[in-house]
Design a protein around this motif. Sequence first.
Motif, mmCIF file in Angstrom:
data_model
loop_
_atom_site.group_PDB
_atom_site.id
_atom_site.type_symbol
_atom_site.label_atom_id
_atom_site.label_comp_id
_atom_site.label_asym_id
_atom_site.label_seq_id
_atom_site.Cartn_x
_atom_site.Cartn_y
_atom_site.Cartn_z
ATOM 1 N N SER A 48 0.846 -1.186 0.000
ATOM 2 C CA SER A 48 0.000 0.000 0.000
ATOM 3 C C SER A 48 0.889 1.246 0.000
ATOM 4 O O SER A 48 1.926 1.273 0.656
ATOM 5 C CB SER A 48 -0.882 0.011 1.244
ATOM 6 O OG SER A 48 -1.415 1.300 1.445
ATOM 7 N N CYS A 49 0.489 2.264 -0.753
ATOM 8 C CA CYS A 49 1.265 3.516 -0.817
ATOM 9 C C CYS A 49 0.783 4.545 0.196
ATOM 10 O O CYS A 49 1.308 5.647 0.249
ATOM 11 C CB CYS A 49 1.139 4.132 -2.201
ATOM 12 S SG CYS A 49 2.103 3.284 -3.427
ATOM 13 N N VAL A 150 -16.744 9.959 2.672
ATOM 14 C CA VAL A 150 -16.417 9.182 1.471
ATOM 15 C C VAL A 150 -14.901 9.087 1.294
ATOM 16 O O VAL A 150 -14.384 8.076 0.809
ATOM 17 C CB VAL A 150 -17.146 9.730 0.213
ATOM 18 C CG1 VAL A 150 -16.529 10.996 -0.314
ATOM 19 C CG2 VAL A 150 -17.197 8.670 -0.878
ATOM 20 N N LEU A 151 -14.163 10.111 1.747
ATOM 21 C CA LEU A 151 -12.700 10.047 1.625
ATOM 22 C C LEU A 151 -12.105 8.996 2.559
ATOM 23 O O LEU A 151 -11.178 8.287 2.192
ATOM 24 C CB LEU A 151 -12.075 11.408 1.912
ATOM 25 C CG LEU A 151 -11.977 12.350 0.715
ATOM 26 C CD1 LEU A 151 -11.506 13.723 1.158
ATOM 27 C CD2 LEU A 151 -11.040 11.796 -0.356
ATOM 28 N N HIS A 152 -12.631 8.899 3.789
ATOM 29 C CA HIS A 152 -12.170 7.828 4.677
ATOM 30 C C HIS A 152 -12.275 6.489 3.947
ATOM 31 O O HIS A 152 -11.352 5.671 3.971
ATOM 32 C CB HIS A 152 -13.032 7.769 5.952
ATOM 33 C CG HIS A 152 -12.513 8.619 7.077
ATOM 34 N ND1 HIS A 152 -11.603 8.161 7.993
ATOM 35 C CD2 HIS A 152 -12.788 9.890 7.433
ATOM 36 C CE1 HIS A 152 -11.329 9.115 8.875
ATOM 37 N NE2 HIS A 152 -12.037 10.190 8.555
ATOM 38 N N GLU A 153 -13.424 6.279 3.293
ATOM 39 C CA GLU A 153 -13.659 4.975 2.663
ATOM 40 C C GLU A 153 -12.854 4.811 1.367
ATOM 41 O O GLU A 153 -12.362 3.724 1.072
ATOM 42 C CB GLU A 153 -15.165 4.754 2.471
ATOM 43 C CG GLU A 153 -15.845 4.706 3.848
ATOM 44 C CD GLU A 153 -17.331 4.371 3.839
ATOM 45 O OE1 GLU A 153 -17.872 3.978 2.794
ATOM 46 O OE2 GLU A 153 -17.959 4.500 4.918
ATOM 47 N N LEU A 154 -12.677 5.891 0.606
ATOM 48 C CA LEU A 154 -11.874 5.784 -0.624
ATOM 49 C C LEU A 154 -10.390 5.586 -0.297
ATOM 50 O O LEU A 154 -9.678 4.866 -1.000
ATOM 51 C CB LEU A 154 -12.057 7.036 -1.497
ATOM 52 C CG LEU A 154 -13.414 7.149 -2.195
ATOM 53 C CD1 LEU A 154 -13.589 8.537 -2.818
ATOM 54 C CD2 LEU A 154 -13.584 6.068 -3.263
ATOM 55 N N ILE A 155 -9.933 6.215 0.780
ATOM 56 C CA ILE A 155 -8.524 6.039 1.175
ATOM 57 C C ILE A 155 -8.310 4.598 1.645
ATOM 58 O O ILE A 155 -7.308 3.960 1.317
ATOM 59 C CB ILE A 155 -8.111 7.086 2.237
ATOM 60 C CG1 ILE A 155 -8.063 8.485 1.593
ATOM 61 C CG2 ILE A 155 -6.758 6.744 2.868
ATOM 62 C CD1 ILE A 155 -7.940 9.655 2.560
ATOM 63 N N LYS A 156 -9.292 4.064 2.384
ATOM 64 C CA LYS A 156 -9.183 2.644 2.780
ATOM 65 C C LYS A 156 -9.236 1.750 1.539
ATOM 66 O O LYS A 156 -8.539 0.745 1.465
ATOM 67 C CB LYS A 156 -10.302 2.272 3.759
ATOM 68 C CG LYS A 156 -10.156 2.974 5.116
ATOM 69 C CD LYS A 156 -10.881 2.255 6.224
ATOM 70 C CE LYS A 156 -12.384 2.246 6.064
ATOM 71 N NZ LYS A 156 -13.031 1.435 7.119
ATOM 72 N N LEU A 157 -10.065 2.141 0.571
ATOM 73 C CA LEU A 157 -10.163 1.345 -0.668
ATOM 74 C C LEU A 157 -8.793 1.269 -1.362
ATOM 75 O O LEU A 157 -8.329 0.179 -1.696
ATOM 76 C CB LEU A 157 -11.216 1.964 -1.584
ATOM 77 C CG LEU A 157 -11.555 1.252 -2.894
ATOM 78 C CD1 LEU A 157 -12.952 1.669 -3.367
ATOM 79 C CD2 LEU A 157 -10.574 1.512 -4.013
ATOM 80 N N VAL A 158 -8.138 2.424 -1.571
ATOM 81 C CA VAL A 158 -6.851 2.383 -2.289
ATOM 82 C C VAL A 158 -5.774 1.699 -1.444
ATOM 83 O O VAL A 158 -4.847 1.093 -1.971
ATOM 84 C CB VAL A 158 -6.374 3.784 -2.784
ATOM 85 C CG1 VAL A 158 -7.359 4.380 -3.770
ATOM 86 C CG2 VAL A 158 -6.089 4.750 -1.657
ATOM 87 N N HIS A 159 -5.935 1.754 -0.125
ATOM 88 C CA HIS A 159 -5.004 1.056 0.768
ATOM 89 C C HIS A 159 -5.185 -0.465 0.633
ATOM 90 O O HIS A 159 -4.222 -1.190 0.376
ATOM 91 C CB HIS A 159 -5.254 1.509 2.209
ATOM 92 C CG HIS A 159 -4.615 0.640 3.243
ATOM 93 N ND1 HIS A 159 -3.248 0.612 3.448
ATOM 94 C CD2 HIS A 159 -5.153 -0.256 4.118
ATOM 95 C CE1 HIS A 159 -2.971 -0.253 4.418
ATOM 96 N NE2 HIS A 159 -4.103 -0.794 4.833
ATOM 97 N N ALA A 161 -6.560 -2.089 -1.720
ATOM 98 C CA ALA A 161 -6.313 -2.531 -3.102
ATOM 99 C C ALA A 161 -4.831 -2.433 -3.477
ATOM 100 O O ALA A 161 -4.424 -2.907 -4.524
ATOM 101 C CB ALA A 161 -7.140 -1.692 -4.070
ATOM 102 N N LYS A 162 -4.034 -1.783 -2.622
ATOM 103 C CA LYS A 162 -2.603 -1.563 -2.883
ATOM 104 C C LYS A 162 -2.378 -0.784 -4.189
ATOM 105 O O LYS A 162 -1.495 -1.100 -4.987
ATOM 106 C CB LYS A 162 -1.838 -2.894 -2.900
ATOM 107 C CG LYS A 162 -1.953 -3.671 -1.583
ATOM 108 C CD LYS A 162 -1.122 -4.925 -1.614
ATOM 109 C CE LYS A 162 -1.033 -5.614 -0.271
ATOM 110 N NZ LYS A 162 -2.274 -6.209 0.190
ATOM 111 N N GLN A 293 -2.859 13.724 4.882
ATOM 112 C CA GLN A 293 -2.549 12.837 6.011
ATOM 113 C C GLN A 293 -2.194 11.426 5.510
ATOM 114 O O GLN A 293 -1.346 10.750 6.087
ATOM 115 C CB GLN A 293 -3.750 12.774 6.963
ATOM 116 C CG GLN A 293 -3.413 12.155 8.302
ATOM 117 C CD GLN A 293 -4.524 12.345 9.326
ATOM 118 O OE1 GLN A 293 -5.538 12.984 9.043
ATOM 119 N NE2 GLN A 293 -4.339 11.786 10.501
ATOM 120 N N ALA A 294 -2.857 11.014 4.432
ATOM 121 C CA ALA A 294 -2.602 9.669 3.895
ATOM 122 C C ALA A 294 -1.397 9.644 2.951
ATOM 123 O O ALA A 294 -1.036 8.581 2.438
ATOM 124 C CB ALA A 294 -3.845 9.177 3.153
#
Length: 360
Positions: A48-49, A150-159, A161-162, A293-294
Amino acid sequence: MGDKCEKNMHKNVCDLKAMVKAQNKRIDELIRFIKEGSQTDIPQELKSCTCNLNPYLECLNPDILHHLNLDTKTIDFPKVFGDVRFVCLGGSDARMEKFANFIIGEIGLKLSIAVHLRNISADGHRYALFKVGPVLCASHGIGGPSISIVLHELIKLVHHAKCQDPVFFRMGTCGGIGVEPGTLVITSQPLDGQLRPVYEVVVHTQPQLRPALLDQALAKELIALSNPCEDGYDTVLGKTLCANDFYEGQSRLDGAFCGYNPQKKMCFLQQISQMGIVNMEMESTAFAALTNQAGIRAAVICVAIINRMEGDQINSPASVLKDFDQRAQNLIARYMRKVLFKCDEDDIETCQCDDAPGCH
Ligand code: URA
């Protein structure tokens, strides 16, 4: 044929060549992947980036992204979303569906006429989510709290999904401060209602101030892709005031309530204009703070639908607003094409066209 026509055709041919070459390269990669199987870079081997994420996420099995109606048990995130390189957010479901359909052609994909895009998060009944190859398009609603969820969830999504170095964009509309309606504004620094470069989050009754920072190099790259002469409108870089409200929070005189007079309003607008603020909207501090932050590169691009120095009510005809809406989408598409088709040195070599969009 006129000079301009010839130049445009030359550019189109050049774009097409670069696109075909990039697609051939991708096909070669896929063939190699099929032949060599697990010896190549399979998504599971990637890391994950994102950074600074909640340490308790690893204990969640599954992690349920409630508002996006996704979970890590029934969906293989690396397989479904691992190729995502751009995450684009905009206020309404309709705008993001339109953008998703627009971007298909812009990045050289084709949908069969028998197929249409599906809103992946439709059953969540909150936000819309569409995936077009490497592009994820999500709606964010209005205001900081809505975009934050929605950003909390999209950031978790990209995390989960790597995704590798995804870039996030917020596109939207704004009130211009001393700029013509139709001007595209790229935010250099979002400021909150108290003119602080932060997003305030209240945790356990205590306000925490998170730095609202955007990627400056990305903002400059985007402005370099604008072309006022050809576009027919200006694209400017400047500070953005992010308000918690459309009416009193943006010093309007047309809300249900108003505790100031027209002189106070103009004085405020002039004061913020002198500070380098060129527009007002309602999501940029939350967007900048969460992506920062991410450790995610991000940019905010909004079109001014009114010059607030001249009024409060949005009275442009629907057809004009529709045309304005397309402007941020065009700039983001140019950036994506540059990243996907032009950044590869091989591709640049084949492109004989010095003035192709994005080649500078
Ligand atoms: N969005 C805002 O927040 N303000 C405007 O004036 C226009 C769009």
